[in-house]
Design an enzyme around this catalytic site. Structure first.
Site, PDB file in Angstrom:
ATOM      1  N   GLY A 149       0.802  -1.233   0.000  1.00 12.64           N
ATOM      2  CA  GLY A 149       0.000   0.000   0.000  1.00 12.64           C
ATOM      3  C   GLY A 149       0.824   1.267   0.000  1.00 12.64           C
TER       4      GLY A 149
ATOM      5  N   GLY B  71      -2.074   7.391   0.611  1.00 10.79           N
ATOM      6  CA  GLY B  71      -2.361   7.446   2.047  1.00 10.79           C
ATOM      7  C   GLY B  71      -1.119   7.323   2.922  1.00 10.79           C
TER       8      GLY B  71
ATOM      9  N   GLY C  67       0.666   4.739   3.515  1.00  9.90           N
ATOM     10  CA  GLY C  67       1.718   3.916   2.919  1.00  9.90           C
ATOM     11  C   GLY C  67       2.671   4.733   2.060  1.00  9.90           C
TER      12      GLY C  67
ATOM     13  N   SER D 288      -4.836  -0.401  14.314  1.00  6.31           N
ATOM     14  CA  SER D 288      -5.668   0.795  14.519  1.00  6.31           C
ATOM     15  C   SER D 288      -6.120   0.803  15.967  1.00  6.31           C
ATOM     16  CB  SER D 288      -6.894   0.715  13.608  1.00  6.31           C
ATOM     17  OG  SER D 288      -7.886   1.619  14.045  1.00  6.31           O
TER      18      SER D 288
ATOM     19  N   TYR E  53     -14.065  -4.778  10.803  1.00  5.35           N
ATOM     20  CA  TYR E  53     -12.840  -3.959  10.859  1.00  5.35           C
ATOM     21  C   TYR E  53     -12.172  -4.091  12.227  1.00  5.35           C
ATOM     22  CZ  TYR E  53      -9.624  -0.037  10.425  1.00  5.35           C
ATOM     23  OH  TYR E  53      -8.475   0.742  10.393  1.00  5.35           O
TER      24      TYR E  53
HETATM   25  N1  LIG Z   1      -6.653   6.590   7.812  1.00  2.00           N
HETATM   26  C1  LIG Z   1      -6.857   6.404   9.101  1.00  2.00           C
HETATM   27  O1  LIG Z   1      -7.386   7.279   9.815  1.00  2.00           O
HETATM   28  C2  LIG Z   1      -6.443   5.120   9.768  1.00  2.00           C
HETATM   29  C3  LIG Z   1      -6.668   4.987  11.153  1.00  2.00           C
HETATM   30  C4  LIG Z   1      -6.266   3.814  11.792  1.00  2.00           C
HETATM   31  C5  LIG Z   1      -5.653   2.806  11.058  1.00  2.00           C
HETATM   32  N2  LIG Z   1      -5.446   2.956   9.707  1.00  2.00           N
HETATM   33  C6  LIG Z   1      -4.795   1.858   8.989  1.00  2.00           C
HETATM   34  O2  LIG Z   1      -3.735   2.384   8.198  1.00  2.00           O
HETATM   35  C7  LIG Z   1      -3.505   1.560   7.056  1.00  2.00           C
HETATM   36  C8  LIG Z   1      -3.400   2.426   5.817  1.00  2.00           C
HETATM   37  O3  LIG Z   1      -4.602   3.130   5.685  1.00  2.00           O
HETATM   38  P1  LIG Z   1      -4.786   4.416   4.756  1.00  2.00           P
HETATM   39  O4  LIG Z   1      -5.632   5.355   5.536  1.00  2.00           O
HETATM   40  O5  LIG Z   1      -3.500   4.878   4.199  1.00  2.00           O
HETATM   41  O6  LIG Z   1      -5.726   3.759   3.636  1.00  2.00           O
HETATM   42  P2  LIG Z   1      -5.917   4.084   2.091  1.00  2.00           P
HETATM   43  O7  LIG Z   1      -5.681   5.526   1.829  1.00  2.00           O
HETATM   44  O8  LIG Z   1      -7.232   3.492   1.727  1.00  2.00           O
HETATM   45  O9  LIG Z   1      -4.715   3.173   1.520  1.00  2.00           O
HETATM   46  C9  LIG Z   1      -4.622   3.001   0.230  1.00  2.00           C
HETATM   47  C10 LIG Z   1      -3.406   2.154  -0.105  1.00  2.00           C
HETATM   48  O10 LIG Z   1      -3.712   0.754   0.034  1.00  2.00           O
HETATM   49  C11 LIG Z   1      -3.550   0.153  -1.259  1.00  2.00           C
HETATM   50  N3  LIG Z   1      -4.508  -0.934  -1.423  1.00  2.00           N
HETATM   51  C12 LIG Z   1      -5.827  -0.911  -1.107  1.00  2.00           C
HETATM   52  N4  LIG Z   1      -6.395  -2.085  -1.378  1.00  2.00           N
HETATM   53  C13 LIG Z   1      -5.421  -2.887  -1.874  1.00  2.00           C
HETATM   54  C14 LIG Z   1      -5.384  -4.219  -2.339  1.00  2.00           C
HETATM   55  N5  LIG Z   1      -6.476  -4.994  -2.357  1.00  2.00           N
HETATM   56  N6  LIG Z   1      -4.210  -4.730  -2.784  1.00  2.00           N
HETATM   57  C15 LIG Z   1      -3.091  -3.970  -2.785  1.00  2.00           C
HETATM   58  N7  LIG Z   1      -3.063  -2.694  -2.356  1.00  2.00           N
HETATM   59  C16 LIG Z   1      -4.217  -2.150  -1.906  1.00  2.00           C
HETATM   60  C17 LIG Z   1      -3.775   1.296  -2.226  1.00  2.00           C
HETATM   61  O11 LIG Z   1      -3.179   1.008  -3.442  1.00  2.00           O
HETATM   62  P3  LIG Z   1      -3.925   1.121  -4.878  1.00  2.00           P
HETATM   63  O12 LIG Z   1      -5.207   1.877  -4.667  1.00  2.00           O
HETATM   64  O13 LIG Z   1      -2.921   1.825  -5.710  1.00  2.00           O
HETATM   65  O14 LIG Z   1      -4.135  -0.307  -5.231  1.00  2.00           O
HETATM   66  C18 LIG Z   1      -3.060   2.423  -1.517  1.00  2.00           C
HETATM   67  O15 LIG Z   1      -1.658   2.322  -1.680  1.00  2.00           O
HETATM   68  C19 LIG Z   1      -4.671   0.550   7.046  1.00  2.00           C
HETATM   69  O16 LIG Z   1      -4.200  -0.689   7.554  1.00  2.00           O
HETATM   70  C20 LIG Z   1      -5.704   1.153   7.995  1.00  2.00           C
HETATM   71  O17 LIG Z   1      -6.488   0.157   8.614  1.00  2.00           O
HETATM   72  C21 LIG Z   1      -5.840   4.082   9.049  1.00  2.00           C
END
Ligand SMILES: NC(=O)c1ccc[n+]([C@@H]2O[C@H](COP(=O)([O-])OP(=O)(O)OC[C@H]3O[C@@H](n4cnc5c(N)ncnc54)[C@H](OP(=O)(O)O)[C@@H]3O)[C@@H](O)[C@H]2O)c1
Length: 276
Positions: A3, A7, A9, A130, A155
């Protein structure tokens, strides 16, 4: 790192590349992944692109093969991909998507890369959980939400599974030189949950977005755990804001973590073992 195309990642990839690491990023779409890599390369970072949809175990296995072929040593694996879906979806393996992507994908990828990580010690596995872990409960009788599905429950369960996986992994990696830690990144302004957000999220998100962390700030704990000498010997811990925190009581149930490990081995088609 999974990822790394958007975001938290992408910000983690940029942070680690800025520290001089050669970083491999994984996304589903090559053009999007290449565009993300170019953004990091523009700042002088070294980035390789891998594509895989980690909802598919076949693709996780192919990804692992490609990573092993590309890198003779692996210093850090960051399991970052995770998502929230208000409605129930099934993967090509016939599994509930939240459990498959958030827990089974990092579980399988880590296990497939573990021999190389061990051979590269000192090495680190960082898994993004999370704060939702605190509300999670592992329902061993209905792991896939077949009896009843709730996006939030799925989740919470998956993020608790990330913590239990990390603790069990750390136990298995004792004295190996490979550490395993997990974290809450904070509430971060990303595309998270927007593919299939529930009614509550749709209403709340635009209101709270201005108060959320930037992706760069949301990546700080991942970058810290992946790189800081302060945590070189720390393993089996849950972090937030780059500090150790206590995780839920349920997450510290070692017997449940061992059981989850065995169930997960079965669900990803790896041989069930004795935990040694
Ligand atoms: N955002 C928050 O407030 C928050 C809070 C607590 C925990 N988290 C955790 O943080 C982590 C990252 O979250 P984020 O907020 O950065 O989410 P995000 O913006 O939805 O992350 C998107 C990233 O994940 C990749 N991705 C999504 N589905 C995929 C799949 N099936 N196969 C391969 N790559 C995939 C996307 O790549 P492509 O679209 O290019 O495929 C992109 O690089 C997660 O584990 C989430 O549970 C987030």
């Amino acid at each position: 790192m999974t990822g790394g195309t958007g975001g938290i990642g992408l910000a983690t990839a940029a942070g680690l590349a800025g520290l001089g690491a050669r970083v491999g990023i994984v996304g589903r779409d090559r053009a999007r992944a290449e565009a993300a890599a170019e953004r990091v390369r523009a700042t002088g970072g070294r980035v390789d692109v891998f594509t895989a949809d980690v909802s598919s175990q076949r693709e996780v296995r192919r990804l692992a093969q490609e990573v092993l072929a590309a890198y003779a040593r692996l210093d850090v694996l960051v399991n970052n991909v995770g998502g929230f879906w208000a409605t129930q979806h099934t993967t090509e393996d016939g599994l509930e998507r939240t459990f498959a992507i958030n827990h089974l994908a990092p579980f399988l990828l880590t296990n497939l890369l573990l021999p190389r990580l061990r051979a590269s010690a000192p090495a680190r596995v960082v898994t993004v959980s999370s704060g939702a872990q605190a509300m999670g409960r592992i329902d061993f009788d209905d792991l896939q939400g077949e009896r009843s599905y709730s996006g939030q429950r799925a989740y919470n369960q998956s993020k608790l599974a990330n913590v239990m996986f990390t603790y069990e992994l750390a136990r298995r990696l004792e004295r190996s030189g490979v550490t395993a830690n997990t974290l809450h990144p904070g509430v971060v302004r990303t595309g998270f949950g927007q593919e299939d957000s529930g009614g509550w999220m749709r209403v709340m998100l635009p209101l709270v977005r201005p108060f959320m962390k930037s992706p760069a700030r949301g990546a700080e704990t991942s970058v810290y755990l992946a790189s800081s000498p302060d945590v070189a010997d720390v393993s089996g811990r849950y972090f937030a804001n780059s500090r150790p925190r206590s995780s839920s009581r349920a997450s510290r149930d070692a017997a449940a973590a061992a059981r989850l490990w065995q169930v997960s081995m079965d669900l990803v088609g790896l041989p069930v073992d004795d935990g040694a």
